[in-house]
Design a protein around this motif. Sequence first.
Motif, PDB file in Angstrom:
ATOM      1  N   CYS A 280     -26.763  -7.092  31.080  1.00  0.00           N
ATOM      2  CA  CYS A 280     -26.671  -8.366  31.802  1.00  0.00           C
ATOM      3  C   CYS A 280     -27.246  -9.507  30.969  1.00  0.00           C
ATOM      4  CB  CYS A 280     -27.422  -8.273  33.137  1.00  0.00           C
ATOM      5  SG  CYS A 280     -26.665  -7.175  34.343  1.00  0.00           S
ATOM      6  N   PHE A 281     -28.406  -9.264  30.366  1.00  0.00           N
ATOM      7  CA  PHE A 281     -29.067 -10.319  29.588  1.00  0.00           C
ATOM      8  C   PHE A 281     -28.255 -10.673  28.343  1.00  0.00           C
ATOM      9  CE2 PHE A 281     -32.048 -11.778  26.315  1.00  0.00           C
ATOM     10  CZ  PHE A 281     -32.607 -12.870  26.972  1.00  0.00           C
ATOM     11  N   LEU A 282     -27.801  -9.668  27.612  1.00  0.00           N
ATOM     12  CA  LEU A 282     -27.011  -9.937  26.408  1.00  0.00           C
ATOM     13  C   LEU A 282     -25.691 -10.622  26.761  1.00  0.00           C
ATOM     14  CD1 LEU A 282     -27.615  -6.641  24.385  1.00  0.00           C
ATOM     15  CD2 LEU A 282     -28.512  -8.920  23.880  1.00  0.00           C
TER      16      LEU A 282
ATOM     17  N   TRP B 223     -25.258 -12.640  29.275  1.00  0.00           N
ATOM     18  CA  TRP B 223     -25.580 -14.036  29.583  1.00  0.00           C
ATOM     19  C   TRP B 223     -25.788 -14.843  28.305  1.00  0.00           C
ATOM     20  CZ3 TRP B 223     -30.958 -16.252  30.346  1.00  0.00           C
ATOM     21  CH2 TRP B 223     -30.886 -17.606  30.719  1.00  0.00           C
ATOM     22  N   VAL B 224     -26.488 -14.267  27.329  1.00  0.00           N
ATOM     23  CA  VAL B 224     -26.726 -14.964  26.060  1.00  0.00           C
ATOM     24  C   VAL B 224     -25.396 -15.283  25.378  1.00  0.00           C
ATOM     25  CG1 VAL B 224     -27.679 -14.738  23.727  1.00  0.00           C
ATOM     26  CG2 VAL B 224     -29.027 -13.977  25.702  1.00  0.00           C
ATOM     27  N   LEU B 225     -24.501 -14.312  25.340  1.00  0.00           N
ATOM     28  CA  LEU B 225     -23.192 -14.517  24.702  1.00  0.00           C
ATOM     29  C   LEU B 225     -22.383 -15.573  25.460  1.00  0.00           C
ATOM     30  CD1 LEU B 225     -21.002 -13.772  22.664  1.00  0.00           C
ATOM     31  CD2 LEU B 225     -20.313 -11.910  24.200  1.00  0.00           C
ATOM     32  N   CYS B 226     -22.338 -15.461  26.779  1.00  0.00           N
ATOM     33  CA  CYS B 226     -21.587 -16.424  27.585  1.00  0.00           C
ATOM     34  C   CYS B 226     -22.170 -17.827  27.452  1.00  0.00           C
ATOM     35  CB  CYS B 226     -21.585 -15.996  29.052  1.00  0.00           C
ATOM     36  SG  CYS B 226     -20.607 -14.519  29.397  1.00  0.00           S
ATOM     37  N   SER B 227     -23.496 -17.915  27.384  1.00  0.00           N
ATOM     38  CA  SER B 227     -24.161 -19.206  27.238  1.00  0.00           C
ATOM     39  C   SER B 227     -23.793 -19.855  25.916  1.00  0.00           C
ATOM     40  CB  SER B 227     -25.681 -19.041  27.321  1.00  0.00           C
ATOM     41  OG  SER B 227     -26.063 -18.545  28.584  1.00  0.00           O
TER      42      SER B 227
ATOM     43  N   ILE C  42     -21.381 -16.303  36.304  1.00  0.00           N
ATOM     44  CA  ILE C  42     -21.420 -14.911  36.753  1.00  0.00           C
ATOM     45  C   ILE C  42     -22.485 -14.146  35.977  1.00  0.00           C
ATOM     46  CG2 ILE C  42     -20.138 -12.738  36.827  1.00  0.00           C
ATOM     47  CD1 ILE C  42     -17.593 -14.432  37.256  1.00  0.00           C
ATOM     48  N   ALA C  43     -22.538 -14.380  34.668  1.00  0.00           N
ATOM     49  CA  ALA C  43     -23.521 -13.687  33.823  1.00  0.00           C
ATOM     50  C   ALA C  43     -24.942 -14.044  34.237  1.00  0.00           C
ATOM     51  CB  ALA C  43     -23.283 -14.046  32.354  1.00  0.00           C
ATOM     52  N   LEU C  44     -25.192 -15.321  34.537  1.00  0.00           N
ATOM     53  CA  LEU C  44     -26.530 -15.719  34.970  1.00  0.00           C
ATOM     54  C   LEU C  44     -26.877 -15.081  36.314  1.00  0.00           C
ATOM     55  CD1 LEU C  44     -29.118 -17.399  34.731  1.00  0.00           C
ATOM     56  CD2 LEU C  44     -27.958 -19.173  36.029  1.00  0.00           C
ATOM     57  N   PHE C  45     -25.918 -15.038  37.222  1.00  0.00           N
ATOM     58  CA  PHE C  45     -26.197 -14.439  38.532  1.00  0.00           C
ATOM     59  C   PHE C  45     -26.551 -12.961  38.373  1.00  0.00           C
ATOM     60  CE2 PHE C  45     -25.345 -12.672  42.716  1.00  0.00           C
ATOM     61  CZ  PHE C  45     -25.952 -13.621  43.539  1.00  0.00           C
TER      62      PHE C  45
ATOM     63  N   LYS D  36     -25.325  -0.634  38.808  1.00  0.00           N
ATOM     64  CA  LYS D  36     -24.431   0.033  37.855  1.00  0.00           C
ATOM     65  C   LYS D  36     -24.567  -0.528  36.443  1.00  0.00           C
ATOM     66  CE  LYS D  36     -20.859   0.945  41.356  1.00  0.00           C
ATOM     67  NZ  LYS D  36     -19.440   0.680  41.727  1.00  0.00           N
ATOM     68  N   ILE D  37     -25.073  -1.758  36.330  1.00  0.00           N
ATOM     69  CA  ILE D  37     -25.128  -2.429  35.024  1.00  0.00           C
ATOM     70  C   ILE D  37     -26.568  -2.465  34.526  1.00  0.00           C
ATOM     71  CG2 ILE D  37     -24.509  -4.501  33.733  1.00  0.00           C
ATOM     72  CD1 ILE D  37     -22.630  -5.254  35.963  1.00  0.00           C
TER      73      ILE D  37
END
Length: 333
Positions: free
Chosen positions: A219-221, A223-227, A254-257, A213-214
């Motif tokens: 997902c990548f963006l 993860w970058v923001l969360c990181s 969660i973002a990395l997963f 669904k995503i």
Amino acid sequence: MVRKIYYSNLDIWKFISAVFVVFLHTVNISTLHGKAEITRQWLFRITQSINPVEYFLIATAFFLFKDLTYEKERKYIVRLLKLYAVWSVLYLPGAAIDCYEKNGCLIGTIKLFRRLFITGTSGHLWYILAVIYSLLFLFPLLNRKMIRSAQIISIISYLYVVAANSYSWIFANEGLFGKAIESINTVLGNSYILRAPLFLMIGYGLSSFDFKKIPTSVCFLGWVLCSFLCNFEVEKLSFWGDCSATLLKPMAAIALFAVAMKTKNYKSQYFSLLGKASSLTYFSHILVRDAIINAVLNPYALWLATIIICICLTGVLEVLKKRADAKWVLFLY
């Protein structure tokens, strides 16, 4: 039960996570200067972006809670107990020396028992104990469909660890609550075993989530923001001490997963060796590091050498595992 889908993408990221766990216990604990120190700082930021232990916990629950049965629960707990018993024995001599060398017989024995049953005979073995205790707590709740209760208790447990470690400076002089944290930490050490329930519940939730669904880019963006936010929080808290459990780590994990799930899934079963190598690397790397640390003086070379030796050990054990008289190998990883 055999997996219906082989997730080589998750095994790839498990191995990457293991590599950065070794970094934390080699390069990151060394005294460096100049360019070597700048490189260490950037690698540490990457490690905080990956959140390796949190990823391990989520991936563990993701596989475990798919098609969960009572028999699967029982076998998994027994397997973890055997795994912990074997590695505890291997690390026990060093733990015993550390406990008795600086303390008397009585205090040394108490501390050794605490390490055996709470913090792990080696610092990183808390992971196995945390998973065992968490699953013994979560299985009955999930079997009774008390999912909301499991979620709430897991969140409270994690928030306590955050308060007792990364944000402990806020409560250091706050009367009863500060003294309560100090007393609990005296028993539980750094309270790391209380981190696990939340990430196992996250894995439980993600085990039934449709990642199709995503979009991959989202997902990548994400993860970058969360990181970025996670590293910002860690750098602000590092002045005060331990930042192994922070408010934003669950979000980053969660973002990395999600990124791992969107990574290309290779069909070759050879990638399963990466998953096995990641487990053996995590459990054995302290032993390997300590065995070669006097021969390999450069921290970066020590990091690389430790990883290479752990990979070679995985290859040797995989060959031995095929022999009828070497079933003991199954208890190592």
